[in-house]
Design a protein around this motif. Structure first.
Motif, PDB file in Angstrom:
ATOM      1  N   ARG A 199       0.828  -1.209   0.000  1.00  0.00           N
ATOM      2  CA  ARG A 199       0.000   0.000   0.000  1.00  0.00           C
ATOM      3  C   ARG A 199       0.861   1.257   0.000  1.00  0.00           C
ATOM      4  O   ARG A 199       0.585   2.216  -0.737  1.00  0.00           O
ATOM      5  N   ARG A 200       1.914   1.252   0.817  1.00  0.00           N
ATOM      6  CA  ARG A 200       2.789   2.427   0.890  1.00  0.00           C
ATOM      7  C   ARG A 200       3.466   2.704  -0.453  1.00  0.00           C
ATOM      8  O   ARG A 200       3.560   3.859  -0.886  1.00  0.00           O
ATOM      9  N   LEU A 201       3.906   1.666  -1.127  1.00  0.00           N
ATOM     10  CA  LEU A 201       4.516   1.846  -2.444  1.00  0.00           C
ATOM     11  C   LEU A 201       3.504   2.412  -3.441  1.00  0.00           C
ATOM     12  O   LEU A 201       3.829   3.297  -4.240  1.00  0.00           O
ATOM     13  N   ARG A 216       5.908   3.632  -7.173  1.00  0.00           N
ATOM     14  CA  ARG A 216       4.460   3.434  -7.338  1.00  0.00           C
ATOM     15  C   ARG A 216       4.179   2.252  -8.271  1.00  0.00           C
ATOM     16  O   ARG A 216       3.273   1.448  -8.018  1.00  0.00           O
ATOM     17  N   LEU A 217       4.964   2.137  -9.339  1.00  0.00           N
ATOM     18  CA  LEU A 217       4.794   1.010 -10.250  1.00  0.00           C
ATOM     19  C   LEU A 217       5.081  -0.311  -9.530  1.00  0.00           C
ATOM     20  O   LEU A 217       4.354  -1.287  -9.713  1.00  0.00           O
ATOM     21  N   ALA A 218       6.122  -0.334  -8.708  1.00  0.00           N
ATOM     22  CA  ALA A 218       6.417  -1.549  -7.938  1.00  0.00           C
ATOM     23  C   ALA A 218       5.223  -1.945  -7.081  1.00  0.00           C
ATOM     24  O   ALA A 218       4.859  -3.133  -7.004  1.00  0.00           O
ATOM     25  N   GLY A 219       4.577  -0.982  -6.450  1.00  0.00           N
ATOM     26  CA  GLY A 219       3.416  -1.282  -5.633  1.00  0.00           C
ATOM     27  C   GLY A 219       2.267  -1.834  -6.450  1.00  0.00           C
ATOM     28  O   GLY A 219       1.593  -2.786  -6.030  1.00  0.00           O
ATOM     29  N   GLU A 220       2.023  -1.248  -7.626  1.00  0.00           N
ATOM     30  CA  GLU A 220       0.937  -1.737  -8.482  1.00  0.00           C
ATOM     31  C   GLU A 220       1.216  -3.160  -8.958  1.00  0.00           C
ATOM     32  O   GLU A 220       0.308  -4.001  -9.028  1.00  0.00           O
ATOM     33  N   LEU A 221       2.470  -3.432  -9.282  1.00  0.00           N
ATOM     34  CA  LEU A 221       2.829  -4.775  -9.738  1.00  0.00           C
ATOM     35  C   LEU A 221       2.688  -5.794  -8.606  1.00  0.00           C
ATOM     36  O   LEU A 221       2.183  -6.900  -8.809  1.00  0.00           O
ATOM     37  N   LEU A 222       3.138  -5.427  -7.409  1.00  0.00           N
ATOM     38  CA  LEU A 222       3.008  -6.323  -6.266  1.00  0.00           C
ATOM     39  C   LEU A 222       1.546  -6.596  -5.930  1.00  0.00           C
ATOM     40  O   LEU A 222       1.181  -7.701  -5.517  1.00  0.00           O
ATOM     41  N   ALA A 223       0.705  -5.587  -6.104  1.00  0.00           N
ATOM     42  CA  ALA A 223      -0.719  -5.772  -5.843  1.00  0.00           C
ATOM     43  C   ALA A 223      -1.337  -6.775  -6.817  1.00  0.00           C
ATOM     44  O   ALA A 223      -2.343  -7.424  -6.511  1.00  0.00           O
TER      45      ALA A 223
END
Length: 322
Positions: free
Chosen positions: A206-208, A217-224
């Motif tokens: 969520r923080r990413l 932000r892209l890393a967070g979207e990919l992890l999600a």
């Protein structure tokens, strides 16, 4: 990592976790990413090229050369994993098209050029089917004199994912994987046994996703999009698996990985065992060797355990660095 950065070339089939690996590689101060080559795997090779260029631009590293490689395995037809990575290979996130084009040379040519031009021996990190690497080794065997090590994401000691015994990257092109194992340079196999263990908790995902930095932000979207529980659809607020990115963490911080030198071969016969990495962990020869003699098999460093928390912290610290 003390001293000079490790010169690295990555060979990818950029879907979701290859993208996570690229984001880490371009931001870790101990890695000098010299080039990225693309091969069919998670999606078709043109999609892989598009995704790779987009990720590098989002990460603030658009100048790294990218080359198009093999569009199918050596013998098999392509069998993409779009059911895992989305129709575009990137979780169908709707990312912008890249602003630049790939290099005018093919992947094997770029690999040869960058390996031989490096002032210090290069570490290759394939996180994809090994078609490009096999073609390179067979076409230009002289490159091995300037390869320090190959750390590949592929194979499994215990359980596969493409089949009960075979991991996707090796299963997609078993003949190419068999060529890799005879490269004559040190090899580390970062297989499914450790691949599945390195997880980013939901709060960090969520923080990413809320970061003001495009790459983070892209890393967070990919992890999600990549749930830690394999085989289950992603849900809001779920932890995400780093997957391929763990192999790059292992280059930046080898101390987090426990390996053992073991004989490994790839099953090439048709049938349910095709693509299996057969890892011999026996303490002594068995009846087959006693009655038929020892067979020569490649001895490689097989990852058997990983400090998952250590690599998760390393990843979060690195991708959060503008």
């Amino acid at each position: 990592m003390p001293g000079r950065p490790v010169p690295v070339i990555m060979d990818c089939d950029t879907g979701v976790d290859d993208a996570l690996a690229l984001l880490f590689a371009v931001r870790h101060p101990g890695i000098e990413l010299r080039a990225v080559t693309c091969v069919a795997g998670n999606t078709d090779v043109d999609g892989v090229v598009r995704n790779t260029l987009t990720v590098l631009e989002q990460a603030g590293a658009p100048g790294i050369p990218v080359a198009r490689g093999a569009e199918r395995p050596l013998l098999e037809p392509p069998r993409p994993a779009t059911h895992v990575h989305g129709t575009d290979g990137m979780g169908d996130l709707g990312l912008p098209a890249p602003a630049r084009r790939p290099a005018e040379v093919d992947a094997v040519t770029l690999l040869r050029r960058e390996i031989l031009a490096s002032p210090r021996p290069v570490t290759l990190i394939p996180t994809a089917p090994l078609t490009n690497i096999a073609l390179l080794l067979r076409t230009h065997p002289e490159v091995t004199r300037n390869i320090e090590r190959i750390v590949f994401m592929g194979g499994a000691v215990e359980v596969g994912n493409a089949t009960p015994v075979a991991e996707f990257n090796v299963w997609h092109d078993p003949e190419a994987a068999a060529v890799l194992l005879t490269a004559g340079v040190p090899i580390t196999m970062y297989g499914l046994d450790v691949f599945r263990q390195v997880v980013v908790e939901a709060e960090d995902v969520r923080r990413l996703r809320e970061s003001g930095d495009r790459g983070a932000r892209l890393a967070g979207e990919l992890l999600a999009h990549r749930p830690a529980t394999q085989g289950e659809p992603p849900e809001a607020g779920e932890a995400g698996g780093l997957g391929d990115a763990g192999a790059v963490c292992a280059v930046a911080d080898p101390g987090g990985l426990t390996t053992r030198p073991l004989p490994v071969e790839v099953s090439l016969a048709p049938g349910p065992g095709r693509g299996q990495t057969i890892v011999d962990r026996r303490p002594r020869p068995g009846e087959a060797e006693i009655h038929h003699g020892e067979r020569e098999r490649a001895l490689i460093d097989v990852a058997l355990a990983v400090d998952a928390d250590r690599y998760t912290r390393l990843y979060l610290e690195t991708v959060g660095r503008p």
